[in-house]
Design a protein around this motif. Structure first.
Motif, PDB file in Angstrom:
ATOM      1  N   ALA A  63       0.820  -1.210   0.000  1.00 36.04           N
ATOM      2  CA  ALA A  63       0.000   0.000   0.000  1.00 36.04           C
ATOM      3  C   ALA A  63       0.853   1.258   0.000  1.00 36.04           C
ATOM      4  N   LEU A  64       1.987   1.231   0.689  1.00 35.83           N
ATOM      5  CA  LEU A  64       2.830   2.420   0.775  1.00 35.83           C
ATOM      6  C   LEU A  64       3.340   2.846  -0.599  1.00 35.83           C
ATOM      7  N   PHE A  65       3.887   1.918  -1.362  1.00 34.85           N
ATOM      8  CA  PHE A  65       4.433   2.339  -2.654  1.00 34.85           C
ATOM      9  C   PHE A  65       3.326   2.629  -3.672  1.00 34.85           C
ATOM     10  N   ARG A  66       2.193   1.933  -3.553  1.00 34.99           N
ATOM     11  CA  ARG A  66       1.075   2.227  -4.451  1.00 34.99           C
ATOM     12  C   ARG A  66       0.486   3.609  -4.161  1.00 34.99           C
ATOM     13  N   SER A  67       0.358   3.946  -2.890  1.00 32.33           N
ATOM     14  CA  SER A  67      -0.160   5.265  -2.516  1.00 32.33           C
ATOM     15  C   SER A  67       0.780   6.364  -2.989  1.00 32.33           C
ATOM     16  N   TYR A  68       2.065   6.094  -2.888  1.00 31.00           N
ATOM     17  CA  TYR A  68       3.057   7.066  -3.376  1.00 31.00           C
ATOM     18  C   TYR A  68       2.872   7.303  -4.879  1.00 31.00           C
ATOM     19  N   ASN A  69       2.735   6.228  -5.633  1.00 32.84           N
ATOM     20  CA  ASN A  69       2.557   6.354  -7.072  1.00 32.84           C
ATOM     21  C   ASN A  69       1.263   7.088  -7.424  1.00 32.84           C
ATOM     22  N   GLU A  70       0.205   6.837  -6.645  1.00 31.39           N
ATOM     23  CA  GLU A  70      -1.069   7.517  -6.891  1.00 31.39           C
ATOM     24  C   GLU A  70      -0.931   9.025  -6.714  1.00 31.39           C
ATOM     25  N   LEU A  71      -0.233   9.434  -5.671  1.00 35.54           N
ATOM     26  CA  LEU A  71      -0.044  10.866  -5.439  1.00 35.54           C
ATOM     27  C   LEU A  71       0.863  11.491  -6.488  1.00 35.54           C
ATOM     28  N   ARG A  72       1.843  10.747  -6.936  1.00 33.80           N
ATOM     29  CA  ARG A  72       2.749  11.251  -7.964  1.00 33.80           C
ATOM     30  C   ARG A  72       2.111  11.235  -9.359  1.00 33.80           C
ATOM     31  N   GLY A  73       1.078  10.406  -9.523  1.00 40.39           N
ATOM     32  CA  GLY A  73       0.434  10.300 -10.823  1.00 40.39           C
ATOM     33  C   GLY A  73       1.220   9.503 -11.836  1.00 40.39           C
ATOM     34  N   GLU A  74       2.124   8.651 -11.335  1.00 38.55           N
ATOM     35  CA  GLU A  74       2.937   7.823 -12.224  1.00 38.55           C
ATOM     36  C   GLU A  74       3.472   6.618 -11.449  1.00 38.55           C
ATOM     37  N   ALA A  75       3.894   5.597 -12.192  1.00 36.13           N
ATOM     38  CA  ALA A  75       4.474   4.402 -11.567  1.00 36.13           C
ATOM     39  C   ALA A  75       5.942   4.667 -11.270  1.00 36.13           C
ATOM     40  N   ALA A  76       6.185   5.498 -10.268  1.00 37.32           N
ATOM     41  CA  ALA A  76       7.550   5.948  -9.976  1.00 37.32           C
ATOM     42  C   ALA A  76       8.380   4.881  -9.274  1.00 37.32           C
ATOM     43  N   ILE A  77       7.751   4.089  -8.408  1.00 38.21           N
ATOM     44  CA  ILE A  77       8.465   3.060  -7.652  1.00 38.21           C
ATOM     45  C   ILE A  77       7.660   1.765  -7.667  1.00 38.21           C
ATOM     46  N   SER A  78       8.322   0.656  -7.324  1.00 38.76           N
ATOM     47  CA  SER A  78       7.647  -0.644  -7.411  1.00 38.76           C
ATOM     48  C   SER A  78       7.826  -1.508  -6.171  1.00 38.76           C
TER      49      SER A  78
END
Length: 306
Positions: free
Chosen positions: A187-202
């Protein structure tokens, strides 16, 4: 007596030969690689057990902790998410006993980790405990007056599917807004990507690297995680009324970044009846499930029931 304890995780299967005092005499592990299907996972499990049996001439029992909601009386998988494909309905006890000719007993992997903590770890001084696991997902082992509770549908500890946000993020269990969609490493990395608007981390590892580098989006995600976890634990405290929460799983390795604030918010949000519930980290990390599975096996031989 000697037991083989097996912990079937999402990424690896760990196994060891354990004596009645909890000493791990010999251990091995293999990659789970669940994406390759049930037969591949079972072949890896069989190979690991065979290695352990070959090392030790006489093993009395095999205890296994597996992902999924486990019917402990049958030793079957009542329900499992797609994290372990085609695992639902598997008669695992029957399969292992037929394959290896050794008595076997099966429970959920988080339950066996909780048994390990109750037997030898942070929970041994407490009768009523919720052993909370924060990792790829979220789950718990719940002990009330010393007894591990399973529930009618073998789902007592499935707190990762406690709905935190009605109509929230979709979960692979089929519901929406489940706790593990907000308070797990995934959830942590998915939430980060959602806020960034891109698949920045995996991965959660990348998330914590960004956090330690001072990334403001990561800081925002962590603050929400802390708040969600504290709120969820207050609700669980009111439901189960434990003496203590014991918190383990992969995320406990990063607790220096969030632990103290979770404690503060738990105390702030909780009513006086539960606000003083003890919250402590798990004593065992990767070995709790293996040890608990062995203890499950010893108890099965001595008591004849699970």
């Amino acid at each position: 007596m000697l037991a083989i304890g097996i912990d079937i995780g999402g990424t690896k299967i760990s196994g060891g030969i354990v004596n009645e005092t909890g000493e791990i005499i010999f251990s091995k592990e293999r990659s789970t690689d669940a994406s390759r299907g049930r037969d591949y996972v079972l072949a890896g499990l069989d190979g690991l057990i065979s290695e352990l049996v070959a090392w030790q001439v006489k093993v009395d029992v095999i205890g296994i902790g597996s992902a999924g909601r486990i019917n402990v009386q049958e030793g079957s998988v009542y329900f499992a998410t797609p994290n372990l494909p085609n695992w639902t309905g598997l008669q695992l006890k029957q399969y292992i006993e037929a394959k290896h000719q050794i008595p076997a007993v099966i429970d959920n992997d988080v339950n066996t980790a909780g048994i390990g903590e109750k037997w030898l770890g942070a929970g041994k001084e407490y009768a009523s405990v919720v052993c909370l696991t924060l990792g790829t997902g979220v789950a718990a082992a719940v002990f009330v007056d010393g007894k591990l509770i399973h529930g009618h549908h073998w789902s007592t500890g499935e707190i990762g599917h406690f709905i935190l946000y009605p109509h929230g993020k979709p979960c692979n269990c089929g519901q929406r807004g489940c706790l593990e969609q907000y308070c797990s490493g995934t959830a942590l990395f998915r939430s980060y990507n959602e806020l960034r608007g891109e698949a920045a981390i995996s991965s959660g590892k990348e998330f914590f690297q960004l956090l330690q580098a001072g990334d403001s989006v990561a800081e925002q995600v962590l603050d929400t995680f802390i708040d969600d976890l504290a709120v969820a634990m207050v609700s669980l405290a009111n439901i189960y009324d434990p003496e203590a929460f014991i918190v383990g799983g992969g995320l406990i390795e990063t607790k220096s970044l969030w632990w103290d604030e979770v404690l503060k918010r738990f105390e702030r949000y909780a009513n006086p009846a539960v606000s003083r519930t003890i919250i402590i980290p798990a004593a065992y990390k990767n070995q709790a499930g293996l040890l608990g599975a062995a203890k499950l096996g010893f108890d099965y031989l001595q008591l004849g029931t699970v």
